[in-house]
Design an enzyme around this catalytic site. Sequence first.
Site, PDB file in Angstrom:
ATOM      1  N   TYR A 121       0.633  -1.042   0.045  1.00  0.00           N
ATOM      2  CA  TYR A 121      -0.205   0.100  -0.057  1.00  0.00           C
ATOM      3  C   TYR A 121       0.971   1.187   0.158  1.00  0.00           C
ATOM      4  O   TYR A 121       0.468   2.206  -0.406  1.00  0.00           O
ATOM      5  CB  TYR A 121      -1.041   0.125   1.233  1.00  0.00           C
ATOM      6  CG  TYR A 121      -2.016  -0.680   1.059  1.00  0.00           C
ATOM      7  CD1 TYR A 121      -2.294  -1.855   0.207  1.00  0.00           C
ATOM      8  CD2 TYR A 121      -3.088  -0.780   2.340  1.00  0.00           C
ATOM      9  CE1 TYR A 121      -3.406  -2.782   0.398  1.00  0.00           C
ATOM     10  CE2 TYR A 121      -3.988  -1.718   2.616  1.00  0.00           C
ATOM     11  CZ  TYR A 121      -4.317  -2.486   1.285  1.00  0.00           C
ATOM     12  OH  TYR A 121      -5.303  -3.389   1.383  1.00  0.00           O
ATOM     13  N   GLY A 122       2.049   1.046   0.320  1.00  0.00           N
ATOM     14  CA  GLY A 122       2.904   2.240   0.826  1.00  0.00           C
ATOM     15  C   GLY A 122       3.264   3.175  -0.371  1.00  0.00           C
ATOM     16  O   GLY A 122       3.812   4.263  -0.408  1.00  0.00           O
ATOM     17  N   CYS A 167      -1.784  -1.540   9.980  1.00  0.00           N
ATOM     18  CA  CYS A 167      -0.786  -0.992   8.735  1.00  0.00           C
ATOM     19  C   CYS A 167      -1.026   0.439   8.907  1.00  0.00           C
ATOM     20  O   CYS A 167      -1.836   1.176   9.088  1.00  0.00           O
ATOM     21  CB  CYS A 167      -1.706  -1.536   7.604  1.00  0.00           C
ATOM     22  SG  CYS A 167      -0.870  -0.591   5.986  1.00  0.00           S
ATOM     23  N   THR A 194       0.270   2.712   6.999  1.00  0.00           N
ATOM     24  CA  THR A 194       0.198   3.281   5.540  1.00  0.00           C
ATOM     25  C   THR A 194      -1.615   3.594   5.679  1.00  0.00           C
ATOM     26  O   THR A 194      -2.060   4.752   5.535  1.00  0.00           O
ATOM     27  CB  THR A 194       0.317   2.612   4.488  1.00  0.00           C
ATOM     28  OG1 THR A 194       1.853   2.505   4.331  1.00  0.00           O
ATOM     29  CG2 THR A 194       0.112   3.499   3.165  1.00  0.00           C
ATOM     30  N   CYS A 225       6.258   1.648  10.421  1.00  0.00           N
ATOM     31  CA  CYS A 225       6.086   0.600   9.327  1.00  0.00           C
ATOM     32  C   CYS A 225       6.013  -0.767   9.853  1.00  0.00           C
ATOM     33  O   CYS A 225       7.157  -1.034  10.670  1.00  0.00           O
ATOM     34  CB  CYS A 225       6.884   0.679   8.156  1.00  0.00           C
ATOM     35  SG  CYS A 225       6.632  -0.778   6.799  1.00  0.00           S
ATOM     36  N   THR A 226       4.934  -1.699   9.485  1.00  0.00           N
ATOM     37  CA  THR A 226       4.883  -2.915  10.129  1.00  0.00           C
ATOM     38  C   THR A 226       6.216  -3.836  10.027  1.00  0.00           C
ATOM     39  O   THR A 226       6.473  -4.460  10.804  1.00  0.00           O
ATOM     40  CB  THR A 226       3.649  -3.678   9.646  1.00  0.00           C
ATOM     41  OG1 THR A 226       3.741  -3.478   8.077  1.00  0.00           O
ATOM     42  CG2 THR A 226       2.275  -3.035  10.021  1.00  0.00           C
TER      43      THR A 226
HETATM   44  N1  DGL Z   1       1.796  -2.405   6.080  1.00  0.00           N
HETATM   45  C1  DGL Z   1       2.632  -1.395   5.361  1.00  0.00           C
HETATM   46  C2  DGL Z   1       2.813  -0.359   6.756  1.00  0.00           C
HETATM   47  O1  DGL Z   1       2.728  -0.557   7.664  1.00  0.00           O
HETATM   48  C3  DGL Z   1       3.908  -1.577   4.869  1.00  0.00           C
HETATM   49  C4  DGL Z   1       3.746  -2.256   3.555  1.00  0.00           C
HETATM   50  C5  DGL Z   1       3.089  -1.676   2.603  1.00  0.00           C
HETATM   51  O2  DGL Z   1       3.596  -0.819   1.915  1.00  0.00           O
HETATM   52  O3  DGL Z   1       2.065  -2.171   2.173  1.00  0.00           O
HETATM   53  O4  DGL Z   1       2.945   0.892   6.210  1.00  0.00           O
END
Ligand code: DGL
Length: 280
Positions: free
Chosen positions: A58-59, A89, A91, A200-201
């Site tokens: 998603y980032g 998450c 993002t 970020c996770t």
């Molecule tokens: N889960 C997303 C976050 O914590 C990292 C991975 C992504 O970019 O989807 O921002």
Amino acid sequence: MPSTPQSKIQNRKSKMDAESAIGVFDSGIGGLTVLHEIIEALPRENTVYLGDTARSPYGTKSVETVMRFSFENSEFLVEKGVKLVVVACNTSTAIALGRLQEKLSVPVIGVIEPGVRRAIKSTKNKKVGVIGTEATIQSGAYTRALKAANPKIEVYSRACPLFVPLVEEGWTDNAVVEMTVKAYLGSLKQSGIDTLVLGCTHYPLLKKAIRKFMGSAVRLVDSAEETALEVAAALKKRAGGRQRGKGVHSFFVTDAPERFVKVGQRFLGEKVESAVRIER
Ligand code: DGL
């Protein structure tokens, strides 16, 4: 795809039934680091995890897209009858948390506020660094939350897009990681921060390499633990905690489950027995 998933969610009746599961979603596998802490803190709770593996990451996506995906994920969890949704998450939290909290009929908890609380407690010199995906950093959500908590805080942020694929490759401690950490975090080190939020996770898995580069004087903030405490507090407040038994954990993904099951252990700290693919 439903065109207005928000309205469907909004109309649903809410009731916190202690026996219902906690819903957790992420763009993919990273949210398992948050789920791990929830299971540690609340071993009696059943959980339903949705990893949107078909559409991860998603980032690097636009605000509209992350908003839509976040609502679709939440809708799935609400349909499963969860009593609370955790947006595991960064993002999605950065972009969609406010709207989800407005529209969903169950409480919604994100990962940014808990991380910010911990950072505020940790910093002495009021210089805080934040690292995350491009979308998270661009949203300014961490900066706003830190400044709202204490306007005197100086925030230094940096997007680190290559960290996610490195971690997913299982590269957390080698020469490539060291070089990447140095390239991304060099200016943050120069700025004299005493606290660095891992926004970020995936980044908790790089703690060792980040600590080695930043030095032990810089405290690393991982919001997963604090998020789990917030979930526990929310259940307690609404008398929604499960009182007996051991929690059962189910996993859903939007792409073939094999990779999720294989890589998941690294994030969850225990084996992911199986995951069910759902159609999108
Ligand atoms: N889960 C997303 C976050 O914590 C990292 C991975 C992504 O970019 O989807 O921002």
